[in-house]
Write a protein that holds these residues in place. Structure first.
Motif, PDB file in Angstrom:
ATOM      1  N   SER A 270     -44.963 -48.738  -2.428  1.00 52.47           N
ATOM      2  CA  SER A 270     -44.104 -48.614  -1.213  1.00 52.47           C
ATOM      3  C   SER A 270     -42.532 -48.966  -1.699  1.00 52.47           C
ATOM      4  N   PRO A 271     -41.696 -47.991  -1.278  1.00 54.74           N
ATOM      5  CA  PRO A 271     -40.433 -48.294  -1.687  1.00 54.74           C
ATOM      6  C   PRO A 271     -39.607 -49.528  -0.891  1.00 54.74           C
ATOM      7  N   LEU A 272     -40.472 -50.236   0.039  1.00 58.41           N
ATOM      8  CA  LEU A 272     -39.757 -50.946   0.668  1.00 58.41           C
ATOM      9  C   LEU A 272     -39.380 -52.344   0.074  1.00 58.41           C
ATOM     10  N   LEU A 273     -40.549 -52.842  -0.797  1.00 56.27           N
ATOM     11  CA  LEU A 273     -40.180 -53.979  -1.456  1.00 56.27           C
ATOM     12  C   LEU A 273     -39.056 -53.838  -2.356  1.00 56.27           C
ATOM     13  N   PRO A 274     -38.899 -53.036  -3.557  1.00 53.92           N
ATOM     14  CA  PRO A 274     -37.526 -52.985  -4.346  1.00 53.92           C
ATOM     15  C   PRO A 274     -36.485 -52.775  -3.629  1.00 53.92           C
ATOM     16  N   CYS A 275     -36.407 -51.972  -2.301  1.00 53.12           N
ATOM     17  CA  CYS A 275     -35.250 -51.910  -1.567  1.00 53.12           C
ATOM     18  C   CYS A 275     -34.816 -53.227  -0.982  1.00 53.12           C
ATOM     19  N   ALA A 276     -35.927 -53.896  -0.339  1.00 51.20           N
ATOM     20  CA  ALA A 276     -35.718 -55.310  -0.106  1.00 51.20           C
ATOM     21  C   ALA A 276     -35.151 -56.166  -1.168  1.00 51.20           C
ATOM     22  N   MET A 277     -35.653 -55.957  -2.304  1.00 53.56           N
ATOM     23  CA  MET A 277     -35.399 -56.855  -3.444  1.00 53.56           C
ATOM     24  C   MET A 277     -33.724 -56.873  -3.772  1.00 53.56           C
ATOM     25  N   TRP A 278     -33.214 -55.495  -3.898  1.00 59.74           N
ATOM     26  CA  TRP A 278     -32.088 -55.286  -4.128  1.00 59.74           C
ATOM     27  C   TRP A 278     -30.963 -55.629  -2.876  1.00 59.74           C
ATOM     28  N   LEU A 279     -31.429 -55.162  -1.961  1.00 59.85           N
ATOM     29  CA  LEU A 279     -30.587 -55.591  -0.484  1.00 59.85           C
ATOM     30  C   LEU A 279     -30.629 -57.297  -0.593  1.00 59.85           C
ATOM     31  N   GLY A 280     -31.625 -57.980  -0.805  1.00 61.50           N
ATOM     32  CA  GLY A 280     -31.407 -59.331  -0.771  1.00 61.50           C
ATOM     33  C   GLY A 280     -30.653 -59.898  -1.974  1.00 61.50           C
ATOM     34  N   ALA A 281     -30.485 -59.078  -3.134  1.00 59.70           N
ATOM     35  CA  ALA A 281     -29.685 -59.630  -4.214  1.00 59.70           C
ATOM     36  C   ALA A 281     -28.118 -59.287  -3.909  1.00 59.70           C
ATOM     37  N   MET A 282     -27.880 -58.185  -3.165  1.00 59.96           N
ATOM     38  CA  MET A 282     -26.724 -58.006  -2.688  1.00 59.96           C
ATOM     39  C   MET A 282     -26.115 -58.942  -1.636  1.00 59.96           C
ATOM     40  N   ALA A 283     -27.040 -59.430  -0.613  1.00 56.22           N
ATOM     41  CA  ALA A 283     -26.545 -60.522   0.115  1.00 56.22           C
ATOM     42  C   ALA A 283     -26.290 -61.730  -0.542  1.00 56.22           C
TER      43      ALA A 283
END
Length: 392
Positions: A270-283
């Motif tokens: 699912s692409p949701l977890l890598p997207c969430a990881m990246w967005l979390g890193a940006m936060a």
């Protein structure tokens, strides 16, 4: 809150180290068995058995996207207060000595294991790596990112050389927009995976020229540049809108890359977890930049530790795949369990990265800077002599 001036941000060293670690876990824990044709699988002799470790490990490749954002931020800070010559020297000394050391170690790792690779082929891969040849095969497949980084550096260098520093932000907005539009098109075409448009986008998607022209990853560099403008300079609604657009483009790129991993391994993602990881890193990125003044007040030992982790990141990234895989495979062959072999390989790669960042890399960087300083002095002396001759 706005950072008052561009300066060293210790928190970014921690984020950089985190990105390197999750890429390492991805290669050693997942790619080593899920993609048998990969270099890490070959180096480890395919002995890794982490089939049950599929919660987090398969998504660590998103660390590369984090690296690209950090590069966008850091490079524009460097360019803000640099001449073209100083910028070139700083980038050369940052990239080249580390590759010279790490590529040599990786070559030795290949030679010490039975990988059914001819020495002449390894030598050719080594030469491509230390010469920063834009096209593989390299001594380690992770070197593909260096060509992408260099293309971004060359774009910034060209703007500095032509005295168009002020155009860095608008040009990177253009680069990020082109990249975002490509990934929007890929996503829309992907609704029918048997269509001609999707086949066209797929052909372009992972071509090397699309990487080197920043079509694939330009959205991340642009995101980093605009984060600098938004957090360090004066914030504006326009910058916020661009950042939102590029955040969407970044997630679409990650989703597209996620589909490639599915095609190569046959494992459902699912692409949701890598997207969430990246967005979390940006936060986290925004948090450490906006609170940099407070972080700078941490104890000296803590700031030194963060700096050392940041300096370790580059050799860790260059060594973990082949050298780490070879170590892990060797430990399993010697009777260690797979988790124990993983821990031992990670510990040894970490120790080796610490040593490289502490001893040979800074020594080579110092020598390289001295060489460039000498060449600059000679060039300036020759220039002055020529001016005197003409005046006389």
């Amino acid at each position: 809150m706005k950072v008052q001036q561009a300066q060293y941000v210790p928190g970014l060293d921690l984020l950089r180290f985190f990105a390197a670690c999750i890429v390492m876990i991805f290669h050693l824990v997942f790619w080593s068995w899920a993609f048998p044709a990969g270099q890490v699988a070959i180096a480890s002799h395919g002995v890794a058995n982490f089939h049950d470790w599929t919660t987090f490990a398969p998504f660590g490749w998103a660390g590369v996207q984090i690296f690209f954002v950090i590069s966008g931020f850091v490079i524009v800070v460097s360019a803000e207060r640099s001449t073209p010559f100083k910028f070139f020297v700083s980038r050369f000394t940052r990239l080249v000595p580390g590759v010279w050391v790490c590529a040599t170690i990786t070559l030795l790792a290949w030679l010490l294991i039975d990988a059914n690779t001819r020495p002449l082929s390894l030598l050719a891969m080594y030469v491509r790596s230390v010469a920063f040849f834009p096209q593989g095969a390299w001594i380690d497949s992770v070197y593909w990112t260096l060509g992408v980084e260099i293309c971004f550096y060359l774009l910034v260098l060209a703007l500095l050389f032509t005295e168009r520093r002020r155009l860095i932000q608008p040009i990177m907005c253009g680069v990020g927009l082109a990249s975002t539009l490509f990934w929007i098109g890929f996503t829309v075409a992907g609704m029918d995976r048997h269509s001609a448009p999707f086949e066209l986008f797929s052909d372009v998607q992972w071509s090397r020229w699309a990487q080197l022209t920043l079509l694939q990853h330009g959205v991340f560099f642009a995101f980093g540049v605009l984060l600098w403008s938004r957090l360090v300079q004066q914030p504006s609604r326009r910058l916020t809108a661009w950042l939102v657009l590029f955040a969407i483009g970044g997630c679409l790129q990650i989703a597209g890359e996620n589909s490639l991993k599915l095609e190569k391994t046959g494992v459902e993602f699912s692409p949701l977890l890598p997207c969430a990881m990246w967005l979390g890193a940006m936060a986290f990125f925004c948090l450490v930049v906006t609170n940099n003044a407070k972080i700078q007040q941490l104890p000296i030992w803590c700031l030194q530790l963060l700096r050392r982790l940041g300096l370790m990141t580059y050799p860790l990234y260059l060594l973990h795949n082949v050298t780490g895989g070879a170590l892990m495979g060797a430990f399993v062959d010697w009777g260690a369990s797979t988790p124990t072999a993983l821990c031992m390989a990670v510990a040894m790669v970490m120790a080796l990265s610490w040593w490289i960042s502490k001893v040979p890399e800074p020594a080579l960087q110092k020598s390289t800077r001295a060489l460039f300083d000498m060449l600059q002095t000679r060039w300036q002396t020759s220039d002055r002599a020529e001016g005197v001759r003409r005046a006389g």
